[in-house]
Design a protein around this motif. Structure first.
Motif, PDB file in Angstrom:
ATOM      1  N   GLU A   1       0.815  -1.211   0.000  1.00  0.00           N
ATOM      2  CA  GLU A   1       0.000   0.000   0.000  1.00  0.00           C
ATOM      3  C   GLU A   1       0.852   1.265   0.000  1.00  0.00           C
ATOM      4  OE1 GLU A   1      -4.033  -1.606   2.192  1.00  0.00           O
ATOM      5  OE2 GLU A   1      -2.428  -0.825   3.475  1.00  0.00           O
ATOM      6  N   PHE A   2       1.841   1.314   0.893  1.00  0.00           N
ATOM      7  CA  PHE A   2       2.675   2.511   1.004  1.00  0.00           C
ATOM      8  C   PHE A   2       4.149   2.136   1.178  1.00  0.00           C
ATOM      9  CE2 PHE A   2      -1.450   3.748   2.813  1.00  0.00           C
ATOM     10  CZ  PHE A   2      -1.752   4.862   2.029  1.00  0.00           C
ATOM     11  N   VAL A   3       5.005   2.914   0.530  1.00  0.00           N
ATOM     12  CA  VAL A   3       6.432   2.943   0.825  1.00  0.00           C
ATOM     13  C   VAL A   3       6.753   4.401   1.121  1.00  0.00           C
ATOM     14  CG1 VAL A   3       8.771   2.611  -0.048  1.00  0.00           C
ATOM     15  CG2 VAL A   3       6.967   0.964  -0.637  1.00  0.00           C
ATOM     16  N   VAL A   4       7.193   4.683   2.332  1.00  0.00           N
ATOM     17  CA  VAL A   4       7.436   6.060   2.764  1.00  0.00           C
ATOM     18  C   VAL A   4       8.925   6.231   3.016  1.00  0.00           C
ATOM     19  CG1 VAL A   4       6.800   7.869   4.390  1.00  0.00           C
ATOM     20  CG2 VAL A   4       5.151   6.067   3.836  1.00  0.00           C
ATOM     21  N   GLU A   5       9.517   7.195   2.332  1.00  0.00           N
ATOM     22  CA  GLU A   5      10.969   7.379   2.330  1.00  0.00           C
ATOM     23  C   GLU A   5      11.388   8.568   3.188  1.00  0.00           C
ATOM     24  OE1 GLU A   5      14.385   8.828  -0.854  1.00  0.00           O
ATOM     25  OE2 GLU A   5      12.402   8.214  -1.564  1.00  0.00           O
ATOM     26  N   ASP A   6      12.397   8.361   3.978  1.00  0.00           N
ATOM     27  CA  ASP A   6      13.059   9.418   4.750  1.00  0.00           C
ATOM     28  C   ASP A   6      14.092  10.075   3.829  1.00  0.00           C
ATOM     29  OD1 ASP A   6      14.518  10.949   6.517  1.00  0.00           O
ATOM     30  OD2 ASP A   6      15.472   9.239   7.502  1.00  0.00           O
ATOM     31  N   GLU A   7      13.752  11.216   3.249  1.00  0.00           N
ATOM     32  CA  GLU A   7      14.584  11.785   2.197  1.00  0.00           C
ATOM     33  C   GLU A   7      15.963  12.228   2.666  1.00  0.00           C
ATOM     34  OE1 GLU A   7      12.498  14.882   0.126  1.00  0.00           O
ATOM     35  OE2 GLU A   7      11.737  13.429  -1.341  1.00  0.00           O
ATOM     36  N   HIS A   8      16.093  12.599   3.925  1.00  0.00           N
ATOM     37  CA  HIS A   8      17.352  13.157   4.401  1.00  0.00           C
ATOM     38  C   HIS A   8      18.030  12.314   5.483  1.00  0.00           C
ATOM     39  CE1 HIS A   8      15.298  16.705   2.663  1.00  0.00           C
ATOM     40  NE2 HIS A   8      16.507  17.028   2.295  1.00  0.00           N
ATOM     41  N   ALA A   9      17.657  11.055   5.593  1.00  0.00           N
ATOM     42  CA  ALA A   9      18.258  10.186   6.616  1.00  0.00           C
ATOM     43  C   ALA A   9      18.199  10.838   7.991  1.00  0.00           C
ATOM     44  CB  ALA A   9      19.704   9.844   6.249  1.00  0.00           C
ATOM     45  N   SER A  10      17.054  11.437   8.315  1.00  0.00           N
ATOM     46  CA  SER A  10      16.938  12.228   9.539  1.00  0.00           C
ATOM     47  C   SER A  10      16.128  11.556  10.641  1.00  0.00           C
ATOM     48  CB  SER A  10      16.284  13.583   9.207  1.00  0.00           C
ATOM     49  OG  SER A  10      14.988  13.393   8.663  1.00  0.00           O
TER      50      SER A  10
END
Length: 691
Positions: free
Chosen positions: A225-234
């Motif tokens: 359903e979802f893949v949610v990415e941490d764009e800044h490795a934060s």
């Protein structure tokens, strides 16, 4: 119900840092946990399990989202984390032990759950320490695999055929994978049909070969359903890799991994670090309602249901083709034994190519559907360069003078120098810093040299009348002194000394005389393979999009720091044509979007990525590419030459060349920008601040 929320953050930080690293513990935090719980619809679940519960962040996050499950439980192997979790969540059934131990699982109040939510440990088996205190000891790789296999029999969510197929997956996952892979399999097996799997996982699951088995599991037993990415490795200050959230709904086993509607999609969401507040990774978004995570999840479900794209400075969401993801998975899995053992190869014809989602979308926008083939099917082989096992001995800096090379050594042999003939000193490309200007590597540009002593032996290894050593010449005196010095040097550490012939990759060089073949000494490299003397090469680890180089006349040895390509006799390709193609806008965009992103933002391009490379059909264009490649190698008008190469490639793709190269290079640059965010701990909004 509100359970001990104040115990979590400070309690987790109090844990011993060294122990946490050893156990792979990166505690989630309730803010990120609330986001994962909301997207997984935890408030609707009647039973919730976290098999790697840590201090209880994820379970507590479910409560904070309004979950009121009839059953809630957690398993934790570390006694300190377990005690904190149990104190914090008195209504949960907390179990101390390894989740991979069937006896531990048997103590749970249920074996099938509406929601399995977890942040599996980020740790390699190679990191397990025999010195761990017993209370914190991790099971061995063998214990995990054996326990997981036995645990499958306890899982009521799996029917008999599910269990048979899962057992193949358990037997087949790579021993080089991190602990997250068996954790995925365990968590998936615990989810009821209609239930959800919600995990925090390293971003490497998207591109590493060892995670292909996880993709297969998801595509056959779940709807992603979802893949949610941490764009800044934060999201995790002390972790060196980016993480993603995965939410998937369990369905009845599909007859095949590719049996799904062609238009099916999942929602990929990228979240900037600038979207975060101290309380939540989306705290700065303008969201209605009192609970920002539930409001965000409601909006995300709308994006997914209607396959909508959405982009602001803080959030980027877009639909991703599940069909293309499955085809890419098959391309990755087709060489793996477990895939054949599942019987998938009988019904799945695969051309063995991987088309990244960004490239697939670009082709769709262009309205073209080219046919692709792998390099292998076109007579181009792919591999990795030379691994000596003892670079401090086999490699030296050098300056050529006629038929001789002045060599100087570093590392364990620092300060030694000698002169060697070209019969012994072979030009080698060791690292990127040695790459010349332009596109050609040759002996004339070489600054490093390899000791090739396959035809030479020490005088003391050549007794008079010794037929065993007859094929060898006596090595020059200066080179012999270097070899003798290497035999006395420490190639290990001061704490753990090692002789050069004890090194893992050097020991196999030692072979006694047999069947008329002379003895092979430790200082003699194995025979060189085509992958060591390739036609073209590109660096395996890159800060920018990789550039391909021609190995003129295959005359230089190429180190294992490079992925290598060479042409078979039956192929229509020529070396110069391969050089041209691999420097095209198409090649750079594909490589940028299919390579593995490393923790610091570098792009790793392995032979496995190149073996799956989508090569269009060129028909009669190979000669044209070869001519352009020769011009590129010559160094004249490189920009204009690459533009002409891009035109040839666009024609093979069935595209109007106008603008195609610019669009592809834009895709590559976007990939570089995405990688650059790995090392940025604070994101910067470049648009508005609303969801």
């Amino acid at each position: 119900m509100r359970e001990g929320r104040k115990l979590a953050p400070n309690g987790a930080r109090a844990f011993d840092a060294e122990r946490r690293k050893r156990l792979g513990q990166y505690f989630t935090g309730v803010g990120l946990g609330r986001l994962l719980s909301a997207l997984a619809q935890a408030d609707k679940a009647k039973s919730i399990l976290d098999p790697m519960a840590g201090s209880g962040d994820l379970l507590d996050s479910c409560f904070q989202l309004g979950a009121r499950p009839e059953l809630i439980a957690g398993v934790e192997i570390d006694s300190a984390a377990f005690e904190l979790c149990a104190k914090r969540l008195p209504s949960a059934k907390c179990v101390l032990g390894s989740a991979f131990d069937p006896e531990t699982l048997a103590r749970l109040p249920a074996k099938a759950w509406d929601l399995v939510i977890a942040n599996p440990p980020y740790v390699r088996y190679q990191s397990f320490s025999d010195k761990n205190h017993a209370a914190h000891a991790l099971p061995s790789a063998m214990q995990i695999r054996t326990g997981l296999m036995q645990a499958l029999e306890l899982m009521p969510a799996l029917d008999a055929e599910d269990k048979r197929l899962f057992s193949i997956l358990v037997s087949g996952y790579s021993g080089l994978s991190d602990l997250a892979v068996p954790s995925w399999i365990l968590c998936a097996a615990l989810v009821k049909q209609g239930g959800r799997l919600a995990l925090v996982v390293p971003e490497s699951w998207l591109s590493r070969d060892y995670a292909t088995i996880v993709h297969y599991l998801l595509f056959r037993w779940f709807d992603v359903e979802f893949v949610v990415e941490d764009e800044h490795a934060s999201w995790f200050e002390d972790a060196q890799v980016k993480t993603t959230l995965i939410i998937a709904k369990r369905v009845k086993r599909r007859t095949s991994v590719l049996s799904r509607p062609e238009g099916a999609t999942y929602c990929h969401i990228g979240i900037s670090a600038a979207a975060a507040s101290p309380e939540s990774p989306i705290g700065r978004l303008a969201l209605s309602g009192t609970n920002p995570e539930k409001s965000f999840a409601k909006q995300a479900m709308l994006w997914r249901r209607n396959a909508l794209s959405h982009s602001t400075g803080l959030i980027k969401a877009r639909p991703m083709s599940l069909g293309q993801a499955c085809r890419n998975m098959v391309a990755s899995a087709s060489r793996q034994k477990w895939f054949a053992a599942l019987g998938e190869m009988e019904g799945q014809a695969s051309n063995g190519v991987f088309v990244p989602h960004e490239i697939h979308d670009w082709l769709m926008r262009r309205g073209v559907a080219p046919s692709f083939a792998s390099f292998e099917s076109q007579g181009v082989s792919v591999g990795q360069g030379l691994r000596t096992g003892a670079n401090g001995f086999f490699y030296a800096a050098g300056l050529r003078r006629g038929d001789q090379v002045d060599l100087s050594f570093t590392g364990p042999l620092d300060g030694l120098a000698t002169t060697a003939p070209l019969a012994i000193a072979r030009p080698v490309l060791r690292r990127q810093s040695e790459l010349p200007v332009g596109f050609v590597v040759s002996p004339d540009t070489a600054t490093s040299w390899a000791l090739d002593l396959r035809g030479h032996a020490l005088p003391e290894d050549m007794a008079p009348g010794d037929l065993v050593s007859a094929p060898y010449e006596c090595m020059p005196a200066g080179v012999a002194n270097v070899v003798r010095a290497a035999a006395q040097a420490n190639f290990g550490t001061s704490e753990k000394p090692q002789m050069v012939w004890e090194l893992t990759a050097v020991a196999p060089n030692v072979k006694p005389a047999a069947r008329g073949a002379p003895a092979h000494r430790w200082y003699m490299l194995p025979d060189f393979a085509p992958r060591h003397l390739p036609d073209v090469m590109l660096a395996r680890v890159n800060s920018n999009t990789p550039k391909c180089y021609l190995n003129e006349g295959r005359s230089c040895l190429i180190d294992a720091n490079f992925s290598t390509m060479w042409i078979m006799e039956s192929s229509q390709w020529q070396a110069a044509g391969l050089l041209a193609f691999m420097n095209s806008a198409w090649a750079q965009a594909v490589i940028e979007r299919s390579g593995a992103v490393m923790g610091g933002g570098a792009l790793k391009v392995e032979a496995t990525h190149l073996r799956r490379f989508p090569v269009p059909t060129f028909d009669t264009s190979h000669r044209e590419l070869a001519a352009l490649g020769a011009r590129l190698a010559g160094g004249d008008h490189a920009e204009a030459t690459i533009a002409a190469i891009d035109t040839v490639v666009a024609r093979a793709l069935g595209c109007d060349p106008f603008g195609a190269a610019d669009e592809l290079r834009s895709i590559a640059r976007e990939g570089q920008g995405r990688r650059a965010k790995h090392s940025e701990k604070r994101g910067r909004a470049d648009g508005d601040e609303v969801c």
